[in-house]
Design a protein around this motif. Structure first.
Motif, PDB file in Angstrom:
ATOM      1  N   VAL A  84       0.788  -1.342   0.183  1.00 33.44           N
ATOM      2  CA  VAL A  84      -0.124  -0.024  -0.034  1.00 33.44           C
ATOM      3  C   VAL A  84       0.862   1.219  -0.058  1.00 33.44           C
ATOM      4  O   VAL A  84       0.256   2.485   0.111  1.00 33.44           O
ATOM      5  CB  VAL A  84      -0.981   0.122   1.235  1.00 33.44           C
ATOM      6  CG1 VAL A  84      -2.044  -1.072   1.139  1.00 33.44           C
ATOM      7  CG2 VAL A  84      -0.202  -0.066   2.536  1.00 33.44           C
ATOM      8  N   GLY A  85       2.267   0.931  -0.039  1.00 35.86           N
ATOM      9  CA  GLY A  85       2.767   2.194  -0.179  1.00 35.86           C
ATOM     10  C   GLY A  85       3.555   2.995   1.092  1.00 35.86           C
ATOM     11  O   GLY A  85       4.087   3.958   1.261  1.00 35.86           O
ATOM     12  N   ALA A  86       3.487   2.001   2.217  1.00 38.35           N
ATOM     13  CA  ALA A  86       3.879   2.584   3.627  1.00 38.35           C
ATOM     14  C   ALA A  86       4.542   1.427   4.225  1.00 38.35           C
ATOM     15  O   ALA A  86       4.032   0.936   5.263  1.00 38.35           O
ATOM     16  CB  ALA A  86       2.722   3.296   4.250  1.00 38.35           C
ATOM     17  N   PRO A  87       5.752   0.947   3.638  1.00 38.79           N
ATOM     18  CA  PRO A  87       6.457  -0.299   4.347  1.00 38.79           C
ATOM     19  C   PRO A  87       6.989   0.041   5.680  1.00 38.79           C
ATOM     20  O   PRO A  87       6.769  -0.795   6.673  1.00 38.79           O
ATOM     21  CB  PRO A  87       7.683  -0.442   3.542  1.00 38.79           C
ATOM     22  CG  PRO A  87       7.882   0.701   2.651  1.00 38.79           C
ATOM     23  CD  PRO A  87       6.506   1.283   2.514  1.00 38.79           C
ATOM     24  N   GLY A  88       7.309   1.362   6.183  1.00 41.95           N
ATOM     25  CA  GLY A  88       7.977   1.754   7.545  1.00 41.95           C
ATOM     26  C   GLY A  88       6.677   1.832   8.335  1.00 41.95           C
ATOM     27  O   GLY A  88       6.911   1.206   9.733  1.00 41.95           O
ATOM     28  N   VAL A  89       5.709   2.350   7.905  1.00 44.45           N
ATOM     29  CA  VAL A  89       4.370   2.171   8.791  1.00 44.45           C
ATOM     30  C   VAL A  89       3.829   0.850   9.184  1.00 44.45           C
ATOM     31  O   VAL A  89       3.739   0.439  10.324  1.00 44.45           O
ATOM     32  CB  VAL A  89       3.161   3.119   8.227  1.00 44.45           C
ATOM     33  CG1 VAL A  89       1.949   2.982   9.164  1.00 44.45           C
ATOM     34  CG2 VAL A  89       3.658   4.729   8.434  1.00 44.45           C
ATOM     35  N   GLY A  90       3.767   0.006   8.138  1.00 39.84           N
ATOM     36  CA  GLY A  90       3.532  -1.377   8.224  1.00 39.84           C
ATOM     37  C   GLY A  90       4.401  -2.193   8.901  1.00 39.84           C
ATOM     38  O   GLY A  90       3.892  -2.881  10.088  1.00 39.84           O
TER      39      GLY A  90
END
Length: 111
Positions: free
Chosen positions: A49-55
């Motif tokens: 979804v374009g947010a690997p850091g948040v994930g």
């Protein structure tokens, strides 16, 4: 690059957990394993979804919580098993003591 950062974070977390000077408890091991697994899974899911850091961050927190709960259950089970083994050892020692005492009395009656 995204997977590399998540992988590097996981390696650092694992190395930090394994590098502690005192042995880790089962609960701590479960927390560490859950955090690393959660971070990896969260990073992969977050990258879609374009947010690997948040994930990865969310996955690490959720994984650590789940790992701590599982580790706590396992640690409780280990403690119960140790208590049972201690009781078994005490019972064996008492049985041996009684056998020796019985044999001693038997020998005294024969004289």
């Amino acid at each position: 690059m995204k997977y590399g950062l998540s992988g590097l974070l996981a390696i650092f977390l694992l190395a930090g957990a394994l590098g502690c000077s005192t042995p880790l408890t089962t609960r701590e091991k479960g927390t560490a394993i859950g955090a690393v697994g959660g971070a990896a899974a969260g990073g992969i899911i977050g990258s879609t979804v374009g947010a690997p850091g948040v994930g990865a961050a969310v996955g690490a927190v959720l994984g650590a919580g789940a790992g701590a709960l599982i580790g706590d259950q396992l640690q409780g089970q280990e403690q119960r098993q140790q208590d049972q083994q201690r009781q078994i050892d005490q019972n064996r020692a008492e049985t041996e003591r009684l056998k020796r005492e019985q044999e001693k009395q038997k020998q005294q009656r024969e004289y």
